[in-house]
Write a protein that holds these residues in place. Structure first.
Motif, PDB file in Angstrom:
ATOM      1  N   VAL A   8       1.060  -0.932  -0.270  1.00 36.61           N
ATOM      2  CA  VAL A   8      -0.029  -0.351  -0.078  1.00 36.61           C
ATOM      3  C   VAL A   8       0.920   1.405   0.208  1.00 36.61           C
ATOM      4  O   VAL A   8       1.883   1.583   0.406  1.00 36.61           O
ATOM      5  N   MET A   9      -0.026   2.252   0.113  1.00 36.89           N
ATOM      6  CA  MET A   9       0.775   3.687  -0.159  1.00 36.89           C
ATOM      7  C   MET A   9      -0.182   4.369   0.541  1.00 36.89           C
ATOM      8  O   MET A   9      -1.590   4.302   0.441  1.00 36.89           O
ATOM      9  N   VAL A  10      -0.274   5.670   0.964  1.00 39.78           N
ATOM     10  CA  VAL A  10      -0.725   6.596   1.585  1.00 39.78           C
ATOM     11  C   VAL A  10      -1.079   7.756   0.598  1.00 39.78           C
ATOM     12  O   VAL A  10       0.018   8.551   0.442  1.00 39.78           O
ATOM     13  N   ILE A  11      -2.505   7.334   0.914  1.00 35.73           N
ATOM     14  CA  ILE A  11      -3.242   8.739   0.012  1.00 35.73           C
ATOM     15  C   ILE A  11      -3.738   9.780   0.065  1.00 35.73           C
ATOM     16  O   ILE A  11      -4.148  10.478  -0.418  1.00 35.73           O
ATOM     17  N   ALA A  12      -3.915   9.977   2.115  1.00 39.76           N
ATOM     18  CA  ALA A  12      -4.315  10.888   2.374  1.00 39.76           C
ATOM     19  C   ALA A  12      -3.134  11.890   2.431  1.00 39.76           C
ATOM     20  O   ALA A  12      -2.286  11.644   2.785  1.00 39.76           O
ATOM     21  N   GLU A  13      -3.829  13.320   2.018  1.00 46.32           N
ATOM     22  CA  GLU A  13      -3.015  14.610   2.519  1.00 46.32           C
ATOM     23  C   GLU A  13      -2.965  14.083   3.805  1.00 46.32           C
ATOM     24  O   GLU A  13      -1.666  14.817   4.225  1.00 46.32           O
ATOM     25  N   GLY A  18      -1.561  11.293  11.763  1.00 41.89           N
ATOM     26  CA  GLY A  18       0.237  11.945  11.647  1.00 41.89           C
ATOM     27  C   GLY A  18       0.634  11.156  10.224  1.00 41.89           C
ATOM     28  O   GLY A  18       0.366   9.533  10.100  1.00 41.89           O
ATOM     29  N   TRP A  19       1.712  11.833  10.156  1.00 39.44           N
ATOM     30  CA  TRP A  19       2.912  10.776   8.357  1.00 39.44           C
ATOM     31  C   TRP A  19       3.561   9.653   9.328  1.00 39.44           C
ATOM     32  O   TRP A  19       4.358   9.226   8.628  1.00 39.44           O
ATOM     33  N   GLY A  20       4.192   9.920  10.911  1.00 46.15           N
ATOM     34  CA  GLY A  20       4.724  10.208  10.736  1.00 46.15           C
ATOM     35  C   GLY A  20       6.538  10.139  10.487  1.00 46.15           C
ATOM     36  O   GLY A  20       6.725  11.226   9.259  1.00 46.15           O
ATOM     37  N   ASP A  21       7.503   9.039  10.553  1.00 42.83           N
ATOM     38  CA  ASP A  21       8.237   9.058   8.814  1.00 42.83           C
ATOM     39  C   ASP A  21       7.891   9.280   8.345  1.00 42.83           C
ATOM     40  O   ASP A  21       8.691   8.973   6.903  1.00 42.83           O
ATOM     41  N   VAL A  22       6.109   8.897   7.457  1.00 44.17           N
ATOM     42  CA  VAL A  22       6.302   7.919   6.055  1.00 44.17           C
ATOM     43  C   VAL A  22       5.661   8.920   5.124  1.00 44.17           C
ATOM     44  O   VAL A  22       6.184   9.911   5.299  1.00 44.17           O
ATOM     45  N   THR A  23       6.692   8.844   3.621  1.00 43.91           N
ATOM     46  CA  THR A  23       6.676  10.110   3.224  1.00 43.91           C
ATOM     47  C   THR A  23       5.727   8.937   1.504  1.00 43.91           C
ATOM     48  O   THR A  23       5.203   8.552   1.204  1.00 43.91           O
ATOM     49  N   PRO A  24       5.177  10.426   0.714  1.00 44.63           N
ATOM     50  CA  PRO A  24       4.270  10.567  -0.223  1.00 44.63           C
ATOM     51  C   PRO A  24       4.134   8.905  -0.639  1.00 44.63           C
ATOM     52  O   PRO A  24       4.014   8.376  -1.076  1.00 44.63           O
ATOM     53  N   ASP A  25       5.774   8.889  -1.361  1.00 46.28           N
ATOM     54  CA  ASP A  25       6.357   7.776  -2.754  1.00 46.28           C
ATOM     55  C   ASP A  25       6.257   6.723  -2.312  1.00 46.28           C
ATOM     56  O   ASP A  25       6.973   5.674  -2.332  1.00 46.28           O
ATOM     57  N   GLU A  26       6.440   6.207  -0.301  1.00 37.51           N
ATOM     58  CA  GLU A  26       6.961   4.919  -0.227  1.00 37.51           C
ATOM     59  C   GLU A  26       5.531   3.929  -0.134  1.00 37.51           C
ATOM     60  O   GLU A  26       4.783   3.903   0.107  1.00 37.51           O
ATOM     61  N   GLY A  28       4.888   0.242   1.432  1.00 37.43           N
ATOM     62  CA  GLY A  28       4.674  -0.818   2.395  1.00 37.43           C
ATOM     63  C   GLY A  28       3.881  -2.266   2.649  1.00 37.43           C
ATOM     64  O   GLY A  28       2.790  -1.955   1.594  1.00 37.43           O
ATOM     65  N   VAL A  29       3.684  -2.847   3.750  1.00 41.53           N
ATOM     66  CA  VAL A  29       2.930  -3.623   3.432  1.00 41.53           C
ATOM     67  C   VAL A  29       2.422  -4.088   5.076  1.00 41.53           C
ATOM     68  O   VAL A  29       2.574  -3.308   6.233  1.00 41.53           O
ATOM     69  N   VAL A  30       1.189  -4.546   4.551  1.00 46.32           N
ATOM     70  CA  VAL A  30      -0.041  -4.487   5.373  1.00 46.32           C
ATOM     71  C   VAL A  30      -0.239  -5.392   6.482  1.00 46.32           C
ATOM     72  O   VAL A  30       0.156  -6.373   6.167  1.00 46.32           O
ATOM     73  N   PHE A  47       6.503   0.563   6.824  1.00 51.62           N
ATOM     74  CA  PHE A  47       6.955   1.302   5.672  1.00 51.62           C
ATOM     75  C   PHE A  47       8.867   1.220   5.668  1.00 51.62           C
ATOM     76  O   PHE A  47       8.999   1.136   6.913  1.00 51.62           O
ATOM     77  N   PRO A  48       9.412   1.540   4.491  1.00 56.58           N
ATOM     78  CA  PRO A  48      11.277   1.468   4.847  1.00 56.58           C
ATOM     79  C   PRO A  48      11.129   2.140   6.258  1.00 56.58           C
ATOM     80  O   PRO A  48      11.793   1.863   6.523  1.00 56.58           O
ATOM     81  N   SER A  49      10.800   3.351   6.236  1.00 60.44           N
ATOM     82  CA  SER A  49      10.716   4.145   6.787  1.00 60.44           C
ATOM     83  C   SER A  49      10.051   4.455   7.985  1.00 60.44           C
ATOM     84  O   SER A  49      10.294   4.953   9.494  1.00 60.44           O
TER      85      SER A  49
END
Length: 79
Positions: A8-13, A18-26, A28-30, A47-49
């Motif tokens: 998955v990728m985060v699509i919420a603005e 919160g985002w934590g350390d996640v970036t919009p282009d990362e 991740g695995v559920v 997510f990697p970060s």
């Protein structure tokens, strides 16, 4: 429907938790599914970060839907 193991990728603005350390282009695995509210399900994503990121199912998009494997198949052939 989102499942453990989906990529998955985060699509919420502005994700609720919160985002934590996640970036919009990362990607991740559920890794877990939690309780929900109405049509929303809480998801936990590595997510990697940011390990164990927490969000709602409508805040992520499945980018690589897994194909269901019939129960009688124990191993998939390598093609």
């Amino acid at each position: 429907m989102i499942s453990v193991g989906d990529q998955v990728m985060v699509i919420a603005e502005f994700p609720d938790f919160g985002w934590g350390d996640v970036t919009p282009d990362e990607i991740g695995v559920v890794v877990g599914i939690g309780d929900g509210e109405e049509d929303l399900i809480k998801v936990f994503v590595d997510f990697p970060s940011h390990s164990d990121w927490e969000g709602w199912s409508d805040e992520v998009a499945v980018i690589n839907p897994r194909k269901s494997i019939p129960p009688h198949i124990k191993y998939l052939p390598i093609v």
